[in-house]
Design an enzyme around this catalytic site. Structure first.
Site, PDB file in Angstrom:
ATOM      1  N   LYS A  41       0.800  -1.206   0.000  1.00  0.00           N
ATOM      2  CA  LYS A  41       0.000   0.000   0.000  1.00  0.00           C
ATOM      3  C   LYS A  41       0.838   1.263   0.000  1.00  0.00           C
ATOM      4  O   LYS A  41       0.358   2.346  -0.308  1.00  0.00           O
ATOM      5  CB  LYS A  41      -0.900   0.021   1.265  1.00  0.00           C
ATOM      6  CG  LYS A  41      -1.822  -1.146   1.418  1.00  0.00           C
ATOM      7  CD  LYS A  41      -2.493  -1.082   2.810  1.00  0.00           C
ATOM      8  CE  LYS A  41      -3.252  -2.357   3.070  1.00  0.00           C
ATOM      9  NZ  LYS A  41      -3.711  -2.424   4.471  1.00  0.00           N
ATOM     10  N   GLY A  42       2.088   1.137   0.411  1.00  0.00           N
ATOM     11  CA  GLY A  42       2.901   2.301   0.787  1.00  0.00           C
ATOM     12  C   GLY A  42       3.059   3.387  -0.249  1.00  0.00           C
ATOM     13  O   GLY A  42       3.245   4.553   0.087  1.00  0.00           O
ATOM     14  N   GLU A  97       7.869   2.933  -5.906  1.00  0.00           N
ATOM     15  CA  GLU A  97       8.008   2.342  -4.563  1.00  0.00           C
ATOM     16  C   GLU A  97       8.120   3.454  -3.532  1.00  0.00           C
ATOM     17  O   GLU A  97       8.522   4.581  -3.845  1.00  0.00           O
ATOM     18  CB  GLU A  97       9.239   1.412  -4.566  1.00  0.00           C
ATOM     19  CG  GLU A  97       9.613   0.763  -3.259  1.00  0.00           C
ATOM     20  CD  GLU A  97       8.552  -0.150  -2.653  1.00  0.00           C
ATOM     21  OE1 GLU A  97       7.410   0.305  -2.459  1.00  0.00           O
ATOM     22  OE2 GLU A  97       8.882  -1.299  -2.319  1.00  0.00           O
ATOM     23  N   ASP A  98       7.738   3.129  -2.286  1.00  0.00           N
ATOM     24  CA  ASP A  98       7.850   4.125  -1.221  1.00  0.00           C
ATOM     25  C   ASP A  98       9.244   4.153  -0.599  1.00  0.00           C
ATOM     26  O   ASP A  98       9.791   5.216  -0.334  1.00  0.00           O
ATOM     27  CB  ASP A  98       6.783   3.864  -0.131  1.00  0.00           C
ATOM     28  CG  ASP A  98       6.792   2.421   0.381  1.00  0.00           C
ATOM     29  OD1 ASP A  98       7.603   1.590  -0.105  1.00  0.00           O
ATOM     30  OD2 ASP A  98       5.978   2.110   1.265  1.00  0.00           O
ATOM     31  N   ASP A 101      14.706  -0.638   1.338  1.00  0.00           N
ATOM     32  CA  ASP A 101      15.374  -0.853   2.628  1.00  0.00           C
ATOM     33  C   ASP A 101      16.470  -1.909   2.402  1.00  0.00           C
ATOM     34  O   ASP A 101      17.548  -1.591   1.919  1.00  0.00           O
ATOM     35  CB  ASP A 101      14.293  -1.269   3.629  1.00  0.00           C
ATOM     36  CG  ASP A 101      14.777  -1.356   5.057  1.00  0.00           C
ATOM     37  OD1 ASP A 101      15.644  -0.569   5.446  1.00  0.00           O
ATOM     38  OD2 ASP A 101      14.273  -2.221   5.804  1.00  0.00           O
ATOM     39  N   LYS A 129      17.098   3.696   2.001  1.00  0.00           N
ATOM     40  CA  LYS A 129      17.932   3.549   3.198  1.00  0.00           C
ATOM     41  C   LYS A 129      19.129   2.673   2.835  1.00  0.00           C
ATOM     42  O   LYS A 129      19.155   1.482   3.143  1.00  0.00           O
ATOM     43  CB  LYS A 129      17.131   2.893   4.332  1.00  0.00           C
ATOM     44  CG  LYS A 129      16.144   3.837   4.983  1.00  0.00           C
ATOM     45  CD  LYS A 129      15.709   3.362   6.354  1.00  0.00           C
ATOM     46  CE  LYS A 129      14.671   2.290   6.272  1.00  0.00           C
ATOM     47  NZ  LYS A 129      13.984   2.019   7.569  1.00  0.00           N
ATOM     48  N   PHE A 150      13.255   4.253  11.411  1.00  0.00           N
ATOM     49  CA  PHE A 150      11.994   3.716  10.927  1.00  0.00           C
ATOM     50  C   PHE A 150      11.066   4.861  10.549  1.00  0.00           C
ATOM     51  O   PHE A 150      10.760   5.730  11.352  1.00  0.00           O
ATOM     52  CB  PHE A 150      11.324   2.784  11.943  1.00  0.00           C
ATOM     53  CG  PHE A 150      10.274   1.966  11.277  1.00  0.00           C
ATOM     54  CD1 PHE A 150      10.614   0.806  10.590  1.00  0.00           C
ATOM     55  CD2 PHE A 150       8.948   2.390  11.265  1.00  0.00           C
ATOM     56  CE1 PHE A 150       9.640   0.074   9.917  1.00  0.00           C
ATOM     57  CE2 PHE A 150       7.975   1.658  10.589  1.00  0.00           C
ATOM     58  CZ  PHE A 150       8.330   0.494   9.914  1.00  0.00           C
ATOM     59  N   ASP A 157       3.701   3.144   6.729  1.00  0.00           N
ATOM     60  CA  ASP A 157       3.033   2.786   7.984  1.00  0.00           C
ATOM     61  C   ASP A 157       3.953   2.102   8.967  1.00  0.00           C
ATOM     62  O   ASP A 157       5.019   1.582   8.611  1.00  0.00           O
ATOM     63  CB  ASP A 157       1.874   1.818   7.693  1.00  0.00           C
ATOM     64  CG  ASP A 157       2.399   0.416   7.363  1.00  0.00           C
ATOM     65  OD1 ASP A 157       3.226   0.293   6.440  1.00  0.00           O
ATOM     66  OD2 ASP A 157       2.005  -0.549   8.048  1.00  0.00           O
ATOM     67  N   ARG A 163      -0.144   6.285   8.039  1.00  0.00           N
ATOM     68  CA  ARG A 163      -0.041   6.504   6.588  1.00  0.00           C
ATOM     69  C   ARG A 163      -0.550   7.894   6.187  1.00  0.00           C
ATOM     70  O   ARG A 163      -0.158   8.444   5.177  1.00  0.00           O
ATOM     71  CB  ARG A 163      -0.867   5.467   5.819  1.00  0.00           C
ATOM     72  CG  ARG A 163      -0.335   4.052   5.884  1.00  0.00           C
ATOM     73  CD  ARG A 163      -1.062   3.182   4.845  1.00  0.00           C
ATOM     74  NE  ARG A 163      -0.887   1.758   5.111  1.00  0.00           N
ATOM     75  CZ  ARG A 163       0.160   1.026   4.706  1.00  0.00           C
ATOM     76  NH1 ARG A 163       1.122   1.577   4.019  1.00  0.00           N
ATOM     77  NH2 ARG A 163       0.222  -0.265   4.992  1.00  0.00           N
TER      78      ARG A 163
HETATM   79  P1  IMP Z   1      12.952  -4.307   1.841  1.00  0.00           P
HETATM   80  O1  IMP Z   1      12.488  -5.542   1.152  1.00  0.00           O
HETATM   81  O2  IMP Z   1      13.751  -4.598   3.092  1.00  0.00           O
HETATM   82  O3  IMP Z   1      13.693  -3.341   0.923  1.00  0.00           O
HETATM   83  O4  IMP Z   1      11.686  -3.591   2.430  1.00  0.00           O
HETATM   84  C1  IMP Z   1      10.896  -2.828   1.683  1.00  0.00           C
HETATM   85  C2  IMP Z   1       9.501  -2.729   2.268  1.00  0.00           C
HETATM   86  O5  IMP Z   1       9.501  -2.779   3.713  1.00  0.00           O
HETATM   87  C3  IMP Z   1       8.969  -1.380   1.886  1.00  0.00           C
HETATM   88  O6  IMP Z   1       8.266  -1.444   0.678  1.00  0.00           O
HETATM   89  C4  IMP Z   1       8.104  -1.039   3.071  1.00  0.00           C
HETATM   90  O7  IMP Z   1       6.816  -1.569   2.869  1.00  0.00           O
HETATM   91  C5  IMP Z   1       8.745  -1.727   4.241  1.00  0.00           C
HETATM   92  N1  IMP Z   1       9.657  -0.813   4.963  1.00  0.00           N
HETATM   93  C6  IMP Z   1      11.014  -0.830   4.988  1.00  0.00           C
HETATM   94  N2  IMP Z   1      11.509   0.150   5.749  1.00  0.00           N
HETATM   95  C7  IMP Z   1      10.433   0.832   6.225  1.00  0.00           C
HETATM   96  C8  IMP Z   1      10.285   1.985   7.066  1.00  0.00           C
HETATM   97  O8  IMP Z   1      11.249   2.614   7.545  1.00  0.00           O
HETATM   98  N3  IMP Z   1       9.015   2.373   7.315  1.00  0.00           N
HETATM   99  C9  IMP Z   1       7.917   1.740   6.805  1.00  0.00           C
HETATM  100  N4  IMP Z   1       8.013   0.674   6.008  1.00  0.00           N
HETATM  101  C10 IMP Z   1       9.250   0.214   5.723  1.00  0.00           C
HETATM  102 MG    MG Z   2       6.336  -1.038   0.260  1.00  0.00          MG
END
Ligand code: IMP
Ligand code: MG
Length: 173
Positions: A41-42, A97-98, A101, A129, A150, A157, A163
């Site tokens: 949803k982000g 994408e939002d 990470d 990040k 975070f 969220d 959100r």
């Molecule tokens: P990744 O697979 O570790 O890159 O994580 C990506 C997903 O984790 C993002 O699309 C977010 O939905 C969630 N996410 C990662 N870091 C954060 C954060 O700091 N706040 C909120 N959601 C996060």
């Molecule tokens: Mg996401």
């Protein structure tokens, strides 16, 4: 109890970043009809603001991905919960994408989309990040590089909360 979110990036800074990203995307997709794929949803708040600055005959679709595990950590196992309705073969696809990470989620989706043979495939992310990266990801259009905090607000969220906040905020540990 959760701590109160603190502002990291203001609405004005978000507006300016979106204007810059829209300029880059408009220039690169001039004469094309890109398909923008938002990851729910982000990304929905960011995508809504971005597309209204693009001035391109674009189309939109969405995917919902889920990664099992605790709220603050993607587990590494990603699956598609709600798939695309639009065929992407031969399309110019731009994924929205939002946050990137560890990179696990987005690299899974990019692989999934690449198999379906789009004409081009690029990534636009509101935030990054990089200190948390485990899987290499190249981001073609990036809003903000963030410290290892975070983040909530502007679509992002924590346990489905926050959100609606208009600014990009962080939660203190
Ligand atoms: P990744 O697979 O570790 O890159 O994580 C990506 C997903 O984790 C993002 O699309 C977010 O939905 C969630 N996410 C990662 N870091 C954060 C954060 O700091 N706040 C909120 N959601 C996060
Ligand atoms: Mg996401």
């Amino acid at each position: 109890m959760t701590s109160q979110p603190k502002t990291l990036i203001t609405s004005d800074e978000i507006t300016n970043a979106i204007a810059r990203l829209a300029g880059e995307i408009r220039r690169d997709y001039n004469g094309k009809q890109p398909l923008l794929i938002g990851i729910l949803k982000g990304s929905f708040v960011f995508m809504a603001d971005l597309i209204r600055q693009l001035d391109l005959p674009l189309e939109v679709d969405f995917v919902t991905l889920s990664s099992y595990g605790a709220a603050r950590e993607a587990s590494g196992k990603v699956r598609v919960v709600q798939r695309l309705r639009t065929p992407i073969k031969g399309r110019d696809v731009l994924v929205i994408e939002d946050i990137v990470d560890t990179g696990t989620t987005i690299s899974f989706l990019l692989d999934y989309l690449r198999k379906r043979k789009p004409a081009s495939l690029r990534l636009c992310s509101l935030t990054d990040k990089p200190s948390r990266r485990r899987v290499p990801v190249s981001i073609d259009y990036l809003g903000f590089t963030l410290p290892d905090k975070f983040i909530v607000g502007y679509g992002l969220d924590w346990n489905e909360k926050f959100r609606y906040l208009p600014e990009i905020c962080f939660l203190e540990e």
